[in-house]
Design a protein around this motif. Sequence first.
Motif, PDB file in Angstrom:
ATOM      1  N   UNK A   1       0.808  -1.220   0.000  1.00 33.58           N
ATOM      2  CA  UNK A   1       0.000   0.000   0.000  1.00 33.58           C
ATOM      3  C   UNK A   1       0.844   1.274   0.000  1.00 33.58           C
TER       4      UNK A   1
ATOM      5  N   UNK B   1      -6.207  13.139   0.175  1.00 35.03           N
ATOM      6  CA  UNK B   1      -7.083  11.981   0.394  1.00 35.03           C
ATOM      7  C   UNK B   1      -6.335  10.683   0.073  1.00 35.03           C
ATOM      8  N   UNK B   2      -5.547  10.695  -0.995  1.00 39.60           N
ATOM      9  CA  UNK B   2      -4.783   9.485  -1.358  1.00 39.60           C
ATOM     10  C   UNK B   2      -3.746   9.182  -0.281  1.00 39.60           C
TER      11      UNK B   2
ATOM     12  N   UNK C   1       2.060   1.910  -3.521  1.00 43.85           N
ATOM     13  CA  UNK C   1       0.913   2.300  -4.357  1.00 43.85           C
ATOM     14  C   UNK C   1       0.566   3.771  -4.099  1.00 43.85           C
TER      15      UNK C   1
ATOM     16  N   UNK D   1      -5.576   7.794   2.757  1.00 42.40           N
ATOM     17  CA  UNK D   1      -6.154   6.459   2.511  1.00 42.40           C
ATOM     18  C   UNK D   1      -5.071   5.385   2.462  1.00 42.40           C
ATOM     19  N   UNK D   2      -3.982   5.673   1.765  1.00 47.34           N
ATOM     20  CA  UNK D   2      -2.931   4.647   1.676  1.00 47.34           C
ATOM     21  C   UNK D   2      -2.252   4.472   3.030  1.00 47.34           C
TER      22      UNK D   2
ATOM     23  N   UNK E   1      -6.488  18.359  -2.931  1.00 46.00           N
ATOM     24  CA  UNK E   1      -7.374  17.613  -2.011  1.00 46.00           C
ATOM     25  C   UNK E   1      -7.312  16.125  -2.315  1.00 46.00           C
ATOM     26  N   UNK E   2      -7.295  15.807  -3.614  1.00 46.80           N
ATOM     27  CA  UNK E   2      -7.208  14.390  -3.999  1.00 46.80           C
ATOM     28  C   UNK E   2      -5.888  13.798  -3.492  1.00 46.80           C
TER      29      UNK E   2
ATOM     30  N   UNK F   1      -3.113  -1.025   8.269  1.00 46.07           N
ATOM     31  CA  UNK F   1      -4.240  -1.934   8.567  1.00 46.07           C
ATOM     32  C   UNK F   1      -3.718  -3.141   9.349  1.00 46.07           C
TER      33      UNK F   1
ATOM     34  N   UNK G   1      -3.823   4.717   5.847  1.00 46.41           N
ATOM     35  CA  UNK G   1      -4.786   3.866   6.561  1.00 46.41           C
ATOM     36  C   UNK G   1      -4.609   2.395   6.157  1.00 46.41           C
ATOM     37  N   UNK G   2      -4.444   2.168   4.866  1.00 51.94           N
ATOM     38  CA  UNK G   2      -4.308   0.782   4.385  1.00 51.94           C
ATOM     39  C   UNK G   2      -2.958   0.184   4.780  1.00 51.94           C
TER      40      UNK G   2
ATOM     41  N   UNK H   1       0.602   6.829  -6.810  1.00 51.95           N
ATOM     42  CA  UNK H   1      -0.581   7.651  -7.102  1.00 51.95           C
ATOM     43  C   UNK H   1      -0.309   9.127  -6.829  1.00 51.95           C
TER      44      UNK H   1
END
Lengths: 421, 203
Positions: free
Chosen positions: B146, B185-186, B149, B189-190, B181-182, B196, B192-193, B153
């Motif tokens: 992650x 967010x990326x 990735x 999110x990554x 903003x994107x 995990x 967070x993943x 991104x």
Amino acid sequence: MSDTPSLLLLLVAPALAGGLVYFLRLWPRLPHLTAALAALGTAYSIHLAPAGLADELLGRPLVLDGPAKQVLLVALMAVALSNVASLARPAETLFASTSLALASLVGLALTTDNLTLAGLFLVIGGVVLTVSLESSRGVTAGHLQYLAAVALGGTLLAFAAGIMDADPYVPSASGAVALQLGIGLLLGLFPVGLWKATLGRDADSFSSALVGLVLAPAAVVLLWRFTWRYPWLSSGTLLSELLRVSALVTVGYFSLRAAITASPTVYVASATQSQFALVVLVLLPSLGSSALLPLTSEWLLARVVPVLLLAVSVPLLWTAPRPATKVLFVFSVLSLIGLPGTPLFSSYLAGLLALPQGALDVALLIFMAGTAVGALRLALMPPAVPPPVDRLDPGTLVALLLALITVIVGLNPAFLRGLLA
Amino acid sequence: MIIPDFIARLTLSISSQMVAILALAAGLILVLARSDSMLILGLLAAYLAAAVLLAGTATSELAVVALLVGIFVALVMQLTAADRRSQMHTAPNDPTTAAVRFLVTILMVWFAASLGVFSRPPDPWQLAEVWLLMASAVALLTTTDPFRVGIALLVITAAAMVFFATGTSESSLLVEGLIASAAFAIALSTSHLALEPGEGRRP
């Protein structure tokens, strides 16, 4: 003073509610209940708002036209019902907040006049949803594939709009390729929707269902907007043929996968993706025209309850195997394949009557056969745990509630049309 | 307006060859490196190249936005890397070996050369767009980690910032703000993943 609410306020209201809901996480069920009420309240306001309501976002026009209004209603209903369904499994997740934020971002994407901005709003919405996709097995490969597909797909849409806007009436090969790749990734048609199957395998069926109920319908409307704004896309390229072929391949692949899989979560992902690919076939006649076929929105709205019912009832076969859950599972599958008296029956019938060409009938048959065979296999599998002896668990109660809504809406098809009117 | 002026002066002093080197290095790091710190360095190089290009071809304000976004997302990824180390996380086993990555890199360089990316004098725009996008695509296809990735991104968002500011009529702060903003967010999110429970945890 006008009674008409501000469009921008209506669009950002779910996100604002999502921010408030975040602070309610100490109570297990309150965030989902509040989120459901907020989504329903916004849906009601959007329903009452006149089509053509306009506003501005930092100088950019926002217009609530017919298709935007209808698909925004679909998204809000999906968010509301998925939060109602979440009441069954209270967990400290960000699902309530992120689902509301997603509804707002999808609303902005649908109403903005600028397709570059629309693509970027979809990217942010899709990426934000990643944090609420729960992992069912501690593996996140599906989440990563989803994240990459949404980020790349939305960026490619924005890229395509950026190129085509330079001269809307002159064909652009790079713009057309970017659009086809972007839409293929967002709709799960390219490469054969593999990320959807992996997400279905790795995430719980329930949160991943929201992707197909909110994000994918928005991508459908954006595709239609592209073909309307750039007429050469539908007349001078192979876009329609590519979409038809990829939708048929997706229906075939996912129907087969639904028929042979032994995993309940993969079954849900495969059956719902196969059913969603049918929407693309319904969309095809609208490409390039100035209006979206009303059947498309009806189809998208009618699938919300059956998809959620399937996503809720399938895990029950394993966690609480009892005759009632098996009946609920069978009913959810029947409602997805359009049993008379369920919401999708009238949509399928209208689709077959209105679109005799285009292989919709064959695709529908393949989808029904694959889904039914897979359901039969899952229903006949021996339960992994003994039947529970206690009273009905919350999951079964929620499934019963969704089944009741399915029957009520199915017996009143005018209700859905009235909601979208 | 001290910062935009500084960027403008920096642009004059840094040649297009320097931008080309930054973009080239960022692309190679993205495909070859496995260390979290190196990947973050590559990410910063990509955003710095984007900022300098924007200062030269668009406006200084957009360049500042790109630079700040790069610094903040790199900070988020740095905190994620630190958390991974402290929680005994390891990167999941990537399906590609070092030899395969090296081979893929050679193929990528050959393909980029055939597209004229390494023309003389170097075209920094092509390097920041085509080369970085190609490297990100290869990184996305050759990893299941992650963290990597996310970095790939984010490099794509850096290239998108340059594209929307210079290649389209849609060059506004709103578009750049949405891309920023994107990117945030990326990154979140990554992160967070990557953190995990169960993802790459050392036994």
